[in-house]
Design a protein around this motif. Sequence first.
Motif, PDB file in Angstrom:
ATOM      1  N   GLU A   4     -16.806 -83.766  62.252  1.00 53.61           N
ATOM      2  CA  GLU A   4     -17.252 -83.074  63.452  1.00 53.61           C
ATOM      3  C   GLU A   4     -16.095 -83.119  64.449  1.00 53.61           C
ATOM      4  O   GLU A   4     -15.526 -84.193  64.705  1.00 53.61           O
ATOM      5  N   ASN A  42     -18.852 -77.925  67.807  1.00 52.41           N
ATOM      6  CA  ASN A  42     -19.949 -77.766  68.765  1.00 52.41           C
ATOM      7  C   ASN A  42     -19.795 -76.480  69.562  1.00 52.41           C
ATOM      8  O   ASN A  42     -18.706 -76.155  70.036  1.00 52.41           O
ATOM      9  N   GLU A  74     -22.412 -76.087  65.396  1.00 53.86           N
ATOM     10  CA  GLU A  74     -23.522 -76.902  65.873  1.00 53.86           C
ATOM     11  C   GLU A  74     -24.010 -76.375  67.218  1.00 53.86           C
ATOM     12  O   GLU A  74     -23.233 -76.248  68.159  1.00 53.86           O
ATOM     13  N   ASP A  95     -28.144 -79.196  66.568  1.00 57.35           N
ATOM     14  CA  ASP A  95     -27.659 -80.504  67.019  1.00 57.35           C
ATOM     15  C   ASP A  95     -28.735 -81.210  67.851  1.00 57.35           C
ATOM     16  O   ASP A  95     -29.619 -80.556  68.398  1.00 57.35           O
ATOM     17  N   LYS A 148     -29.274 -82.010  62.848  1.00 57.11           N
ATOM     18  CA  LYS A 148     -28.808 -83.366  63.080  1.00 57.11           C
ATOM     19  C   LYS A 148     -29.868 -84.123  63.847  1.00 57.11           C
ATOM     20  O   LYS A 148     -30.241 -83.732  64.959  1.00 57.11           O
TER      21      LYS A 148
HETATM   22 CA    CA Z   1     -22.524 -82.227  67.761  1.00 59.94          CA
END
Ligand code: CA
Length: 694
Positions: free
Chosen positions: A473, A534, A566, A596, A617
């Motif tokens: 990530e 992200n 995400e 996320d 997640k």
């Molecule tokens: Ca994230």
Amino acid sequence: MADQPGPRPAAADAEPTIRSRLRQLEKAVETMQVGVTITDLDGRIVYVNPAEAAMHGYRREELTGQPASIFAPPELRRQPIGRPRLREVRSWRRESLNQRKDGSRFPVEILSDVVTDRSGEPLGLVSICQDITDRRQAESALRESEERYALAVRGANDGIWDWNLETGEIYFSPRWKAMLGHREEEIDATPEEWWRKIHPEDLARTRESLDAHLAGDSDHFQAEYRIAHADGSFRWMLSRGLAERDAHGEARRIAGSQTDITDRQVLDPLTGLPNRALFLDRLASALGRARRKIGAVTGVLFLDLDRFKVVNDSLGHLVGDQLLKRVAATLEGCLRPGDTVARLGGDEFTILLEEIHGPEEALAVAERVHARLEEPYRLGDQEMYTTASIGIALSSDGQERPENLLRDADTAMYRAKSLGRGRHQLFDQDMRERAVAQLQIETDLRRALERRELVVYYQPILSLASDRIIGFEALTRWHHPERGLIMPLEFIAVAEETGLILQIGDWVLREACRQQRSWQQEFPASAELTMSVNLSPKQFNHPDLVKQVRQVLDETGLAPRLLVLEITESAFIESPEAAIQMIGELRGMGIQVCVDDFGTGYSSLSYLHRFPIDALKIDRSFVSKIPHQGRQTELVQNIIKMAGDLDIEVVAEGVETDAQRDRLRQLDCRYVQGFLFHRPLDSGRVRDLLRRQE
Ligand code: CA
Ligand code: C2E
Ligand code: CA
């Protein structure tokens, strides 16, 4: 009563003469049409004639022995005039207001005479009282025509109206009619003509303001409304008026002016409230008045509706507009006369509180606003309620500039919002400092991009089955030249708010893809590692997102299937339909989409099946409670199970302990990420890791 000339006669032969004369006198008084009252020195009634009793609605017997002040309304009652003063005055005349037994009032003229004994010592008073209602009416008719004239000369541009509330007839001046595009004979002399022409949305507000003034609740009538013009358009008018009241305080007549304010554009067309310009104008005058009054404080409330965008996007703009109008009406209902509510735009409203004495009053208004907004109501077939975040700023000495006070209230509102919905906050110095610090971050952040101060760290994501790294990530850090390493929590929100996130996000995406591609080339065993990036809500909702992602993939040569975007629930909760479509487009390109911080948003499990995502997640807040809290573990278990049914991959983030890892393995969670395995690492450290995995 009259003085007897000459020597005093013998009582015996004088008696009958006096008696008969008195009787004659009494008879005359009894039949007089004016009221006559005789009082003693203590102000008590010793005699009233029938006319006086009838005029006041009493029987004569009821009055004898009563104080003469019984005829006066309570607020006009006075102590009887003392003897010394009576010796001087002898007689006087006055106009006043008297009250009948039933409480009704009427104007009177009273002539009073002091009765004295021979030596000039006062014995009492004789008063003659006359009802002068008729005379007053004649006078007021005269005054009316004078006032009308005064109104007429006040401004050739203003229309004049003059409404006789007793006959219901209303006079509209030729100019009043011309403002609406009508000729003299085209408008009837009835108020209905007026009401019919006022925009339906403004009518209730206008009439309320009128009724309030007629009922004596405001010191003048004032309303701004749209009114139909003969050409089919609506014009904005400002109308002001003043009632004329009779002796009983009843409004008999109201007259006023009408000014065309269409060009001033000081009102918000949707709600009819003042706009920002007018609000600032009123705030400036309020501050001016406060400067001259010791202890007077001016308050500004800044209101922002919570989740208005959700309503607007999910229920449509018409419902959104209705909601705004409702809020406007509610706010107006929370205020004292003289306070101003304005709409600055969007879902932002402001309230000006004039001449308060401290924060308590402003806080009380804020509480009242919260309470009223939270009362449920119907919009169409929906039951709704609203909450708002409110910031409050107060002037200290009236020296502040209106814009600054408004800005402080705005800052406080942001603070209130960050604490959760339906809250209010009073502005304080800390907020100013924080705002300044934010501003500093903002300016520095602009430079950070140019000066290449941002760096991307990579946190490995592992497979629980193989314990091997399956991807990374990308997490951004800022090497600030003075402040050292700054974590994203300190600057991502600012970047999001200012829109800088678009440039930053674009850079991070490009950098992460480029980096992954270069690792692939260096380490063939790592060719299939994914790169998660992200995306902030602003990026996700940007119309150019697809184009931009495609361009980055083309430029860097990374395979789309290795890129995971995400997004948090907040990115799509505001407009789910658009989000579903966007997710579809991205996945159509072969990119993976991951939700996320799952579980922290609004809607959680129930909406999962509607969103065609690849992975989710589980938020660290759930993982951190494993295995201690049964309920949280159960929730994690449910998420994993449900995701499995929907063919959605699950990553547990924030794994910090062996126990958490073991439990997650038992629950069939396939992927993990957390300090237990690796912290986010700079690219050099990742390179060492990958070299070891070869
Ligand atoms: Ca994230
Ligand atoms: P996130 O997307 O939830 O990222 C995971 C965060 O949890 C990271 O914080 C990571 O360092 C931290 N973390 C990972 N494992 C553990 C653990 O075992 N224990 C604990 N206590 N924390 C762990 P970080 O790097 O500070 O990032 C914070 C947030 O900032 C991210 O949360 C993400 O929402 C945002 N962010 C970071 N970089 C970017 C970016 O490039 N673009 C956008 N839009 N947001 C970013
Ligand atoms: Ca997360």
